[in-house]
Write a protein that holds these residues in place. Structure first.
Motif, mmCIF file in Angstrom:
data_model
loop_
_atom_site.group_PDB
_atom_site.id
_atom_site.type_symbol
_atom_site.label_atom_id
_atom_site.label_comp_id
_atom_site.label_asym_id
_atom_site.label_seq_id
_atom_site.Cartn_x
_atom_site.Cartn_y
_atom_site.Cartn_z
ATOM 1 N N UNK A 196 0.835 -1.196 0.000
ATOM 2 C CA UNK A 196 0.000 0.000 0.000
ATOM 3 C C UNK A 196 0.869 1.245 0.000
ATOM 4 N N UNK A 197 0.260 2.362 -0.357
ATOM 5 C CA UNK A 197 0.942 3.659 -0.344
ATOM 6 C C UNK A 197 -0.116 4.741 -0.226
ATOM 7 N N UNK A 198 0.261 5.882 0.370
ATOM 8 C CA UNK A 198 -0.721 6.947 0.516
ATOM 9 C C UNK A 198 -0.112 8.249 0.974
ATOM 10 N N UNK A 199 -0.966 9.286 0.975
ATOM 11 C CA UNK A 199 -0.601 10.635 1.393
ATOM 12 C C UNK A 199 -1.640 11.149 2.374
ATOM 13 N N UNK A 200 -1.193 12.051 3.247
ATOM 14 C CA UNK A 200 -2.105 12.721 4.178
ATOM 15 C C UNK A 200 -1.667 14.181 4.304
ATOM 16 N N UNK A 201 -2.660 15.082 4.306
ATOM 17 C CA UNK A 201 -2.348 16.503 4.442
ATOM 18 C C UNK A 201 -3.228 17.109 5.519
ATOM 19 N N UNK A 202 -2.622 17.805 6.474
ATOM 20 C CA UNK A 202 -3.328 18.453 7.566
ATOM 21 C C UNK A 202 -2.991 19.935 7.570
ATOM 22 N N UNK A 203 -4.015 20.775 7.623
ATOM 23 C CA UNK A 203 -3.811 22.227 7.662
ATOM 24 C C UNK A 203 -4.906 22.847 8.510
ATOM 25 N N UNK A 204 -4.561 23.208 9.758
ATOM 26 C CA UNK A 204 -5.552 23.805 10.636
ATOM 27 C C UNK A 204 -6.718 22.873 10.871
ATOM 28 N N UNK A 205 -7.948 23.317 10.637
ATOM 29 C CA UNK A 205 -9.122 22.473 10.904
ATOM 30 C C UNK A 205 -9.409 21.459 9.797
ATOM 31 N N UNK A 206 -8.654 21.515 8.697
ATOM 32 C CA UNK A 206 -8.924 20.654 7.542
ATOM 33 C C UNK A 206 -7.865 19.572 7.396
ATOM 34 N N UNK A 207 -8.309 18.382 6.983
ATOM 35 C CA UNK A 207 -7.387 17.297 6.702
ATOM 36 C C UNK A 207 -7.934 16.383 5.623
ATOM 37 N N UNK A 208 -7.029 15.733 4.886
ATOM 38 C CA UNK A 208 -7.440 14.822 3.819
ATOM 39 C C UNK A 208 -6.378 13.745 3.649
ATOM 40 N N UNK A 209 -6.813 12.550 3.307
ATOM 41 C CA UNK A 209 -5.902 11.449 3.044
ATOM 42 C C UNK A 209 -6.348 10.687 1.820
ATOM 43 N N UNK A 210 -5.390 10.139 1.075
ATOM 44 C CA UNK A 210 -5.683 9.318 -0.093
ATOM 45 C C UNK A 210 -4.696 8.166 -0.118
ATOM 46 N N UNK A 211 -5.174 6.947 -0.417
ATOM 47 C CA UNK A 211 -4.285 5.792 -0.357
ATOM 48 C C UNK A 211 -4.772 4.670 -1.265
ATOM 49 N N UNK A 212 -3.839 3.772 -1.572
ATOM 50 C CA UNK A 212 -4.084 2.594 -2.416
ATOM 51 C C UNK A 212 -3.582 1.369 -1.674
ATOM 52 N N UNK A 213 -4.294 0.247 -1.847
ATOM 53 C CA UNK A 213 -3.880 -1.000 -1.195
ATOM 54 C C UNK A 213 -4.213 -2.194 -2.073
ATOM 55 N N UNK A 255 -7.923 -1.744 -3.360
ATOM 56 C CA UNK A 255 -8.688 -0.649 -2.754
ATOM 57 C C UNK A 255 -8.040 0.692 -3.043
ATOM 58 N N UNK A 256 -8.888 1.662 -3.368
ATOM 59 C CA UNK A 256 -8.479 3.062 -3.457
ATOM 60 C C UNK A 256 -9.479 3.845 -2.608
ATOM 61 N N UNK A 257 -8.988 4.725 -1.734
ATOM 62 C CA UNK A 257 -9.901 5.454 -0.860
ATOM 63 C C UNK A 257 -9.388 6.858 -0.583
ATOM 64 N N UNK A 258 -10.349 7.749 -0.306
ATOM 65 C CA UNK A 258 -10.057 9.120 0.105
ATOM 66 C C UNK A 258 -10.923 9.414 1.318
ATOM 67 N N UNK A 259 -10.314 9.954 2.366
ATOM 68 C CA UNK A 259 -11.073 10.410 3.535
ATOM 69 C C UNK A 259 -10.682 11.855 3.831
ATOM 70 N N UNK A 260 -11.626 12.614 4.365
ATOM 71 C CA UNK A 260 -11.356 14.025 4.658
ATOM 72 C C UNK A 260 -12.211 14.476 5.827
ATOM 73 N N UNK A 261 -11.789 15.569 6.465
ATOM 74 C CA UNK A 261 -12.553 16.084 7.591
ATOM 75 C C UNK A 261 -12.341 17.568 7.787
ATOM 76 N N UNK A 262 -13.318 18.183 8.446
ATOM 77 C CA UNK A 262 -13.215 19.613 8.764
ATOM 78 C C UNK A 262 -13.804 19.850 10.155
ATOM 79 N N UNK A 263 -13.052 20.556 11.013
ATOM 80 C CA UNK A 263 -13.487 20.855 12.369
ATOM 81 C C UNK A 263 -13.994 22.290 12.409
ATOM 82 N N UNK A 264 -15.312 22.462 12.525
ATOM 83 C CA UNK A 264 -15.910 23.792 12.538
ATOM 84 C C UNK A 264 -15.656 24.526 13.849
ATOM 85 N N UNK A 265 -15.648 23.767 14.955
ATOM 86 C CA UNK A 265 -15.472 24.336 16.290
ATOM 87 C C UNK A 265 -15.102 23.187 17.215
ATOM 88 N N UNK A 266 -14.771 23.479 18.475
ATOM 89 C CA UNK A 266 -14.491 22.382 19.405
ATOM 90 C C UNK A 266 -15.659 21.405 19.566
#
Length: 399
Positions: A196-213, A255-266
């Motif tokens: 498998x291989x993948x990338x993840x990027x985090x910036x403040x309240x936003x994050x995203x990951x993409x990977x292959x397996x 498998x190929x997948x992408x996950x992401x998230x955003x934190x609006x507040x605590x």
């Protein structure tokens, strides 16, 4: 004599202090037991009429485990690290998998803040690690909230033997990783391997990951899951459910997948995911066409106070038409979870889920109506009908 004894005690204490400053070993664990109800359950692969079921459940909020983890300072910013983790059933004390003790994780490695981390042993793939922060199971539990059957491996079921995993340090929020597991089949480097291989990027309240397996069956040409397959759990194939039971003889899983998230507040955050899963046949497989499943999911997490956690999720899985199925299988799943912290390490939880299936799938080589199977906790007792309801409550303690 007394002075000699005092001196020995003092020296021993000093050595212990120096050692503890350079090394650390931690014993940790989880015990999680509760009750679960499902309105309809039968045996996997059976066409018999299902019945309602109430049972004692375990490992719903967090998988039962005990383990040891530690590190040693090697100098120059490097540390040796290890984890030994054993899974068990809190309801009867039985080991999670046969044929071993530390079957959840057993690995050793080296880490350096400037160069990254390299580990070897039985462990999670880079695919899972980089996607996990925004997995649906973070807030919904895998038992009730994993995407149907966990076919996209976004829960923690897929642990890999004989693997090397590298994870880079963060470069301005960007992390990359890769893993390779050696099947050990004589005469073949590829048979039974997982990579498998993948990338993840985090910036403040936003994050995203993409990977292959990709997971390869060690049985040449497909067929019964081979003993050298690196995702084997005590010799058994991982995550078999009513969703993919017709494709367990695949030559490979991809498998190929992408996950992401955003934190609006605590108090508020949202995650979303997409996955494409393929079961690829070989000459000896019981199906002829590649079976493809696409899944979209979203989770809303709400934490109104320190003691409370709430989650709500939806997932839609659709299979393509193949292998004689003229109406591809579809699964819609709704999940709710509630958690109340009694203390920092102990909490009460509840979960509810509903899944509806439609279309057709394969079972033992025959085209059949798709039936429901919630998350990955109901895989052994799927519904005999199109729908399934599950409800659970429990107590979890961490130590």
């Amino acid at each position: 004599m007394r002075k000699t004894t005092v001196a020995i005690v003092a020296v021993t204490g000093l050595v212990a202090h120096v050692a503890s400053a350079q090394n650390s070993v931690t014993l940790y664990g989880v015990v999680d037991n509760g009750l679960a109800y499902q309105n309809n359950g039968t045996t996997l692969g059976s066409s018999a009429q299902g019945h309602s079921l109430v049972k004692m459940s375990t490992g719903v909020w967090l998988g039962d485990r005990f383990g040891l983890k530690g590190s040693e300072d090697l100098g120059g910013g490097s540390k040796a690290i290890f984890t030994l983790e054993s899974g068990f059933a809190g309801t009867n004390g039985a080991s999670q998998y046969t044929g071993g003790l530390f079957t959840r994780q057993a690995w050793v490695g080296v880490t350096n803040a400037a160069y990254g981390t390299l580990t070897a042993g039985r462990q999670y793939t880079a695919y899972y690690t980089l996607l996990a922060p925004y997995s649906p199971t973070t807030w919904l539990t895998g038992y009730f909230g994993a995407h149907p059957g966990d076919i996209d491996s976004l829960d923690s079921l897929y642990r890999v033997n004989n693997s090397l995993v590298y994870l880079s340090p963060s470069f301005h929020g960007l992390t990359f990783g890769a893993s390779y597991a050696f099947g050990g089949e004589p005469g073949s480097l590829n048979a039974g391997s997982t990579w498998s291989a993948g990338l993840q990027y985090l910036s403040g309240p936003f994050g995203i990951g993409a990977a292959f397996q990709r997971i390869n069956n060690s049985t040449s040409g497909g067929g019964a899951w081979g003993a050298y397959s690196t995702t084997s759990n005590g010799g058994a194939q991982t995550a078999v459910s009513a969703i993919n039971n017709g494709y367990v003889t695949a030559q490979a899983q991809q498998r190929v997948a992408v996950t992401a998230g955003y934190k609006f507040s605590p108090a508020w955050e949202v995650t979303a995911s997409y996955s494409n899963v393929q079961y690829i046949p070989g000459a000896n497989s019981t199906f002829r066409d590649t079976a493809i499943f696409n899944t979209l999911g979203a989770v809303l997490h709400f934490k109104p106070a320190a003691a409370w956690d709430f989650g709500a999720g939806y997932a839609y899985t659709r299979a393509t038409k193949a292998n004689g199925a003229t109406n591809g299988a579809r699964y819609q799943q709704f999940t709710l979870t509630q958690y109340y912290a009694l203390s920092k390490r102990t909490g009460l939880y509840a979960a509810q889920a509903y899944q509806h299936a439609s279309g057709q799938t394969l079972n033992n080589g025959a085209v059949v109506d798709a039936t429901a199977s919630i998350g990955d906790g109901f895989s052994g007792n799927p519904s005999s009908t199109r729908s399934q309801i599950g409800v659970g409550v429990g107590l979890v303690h961490r130590f």
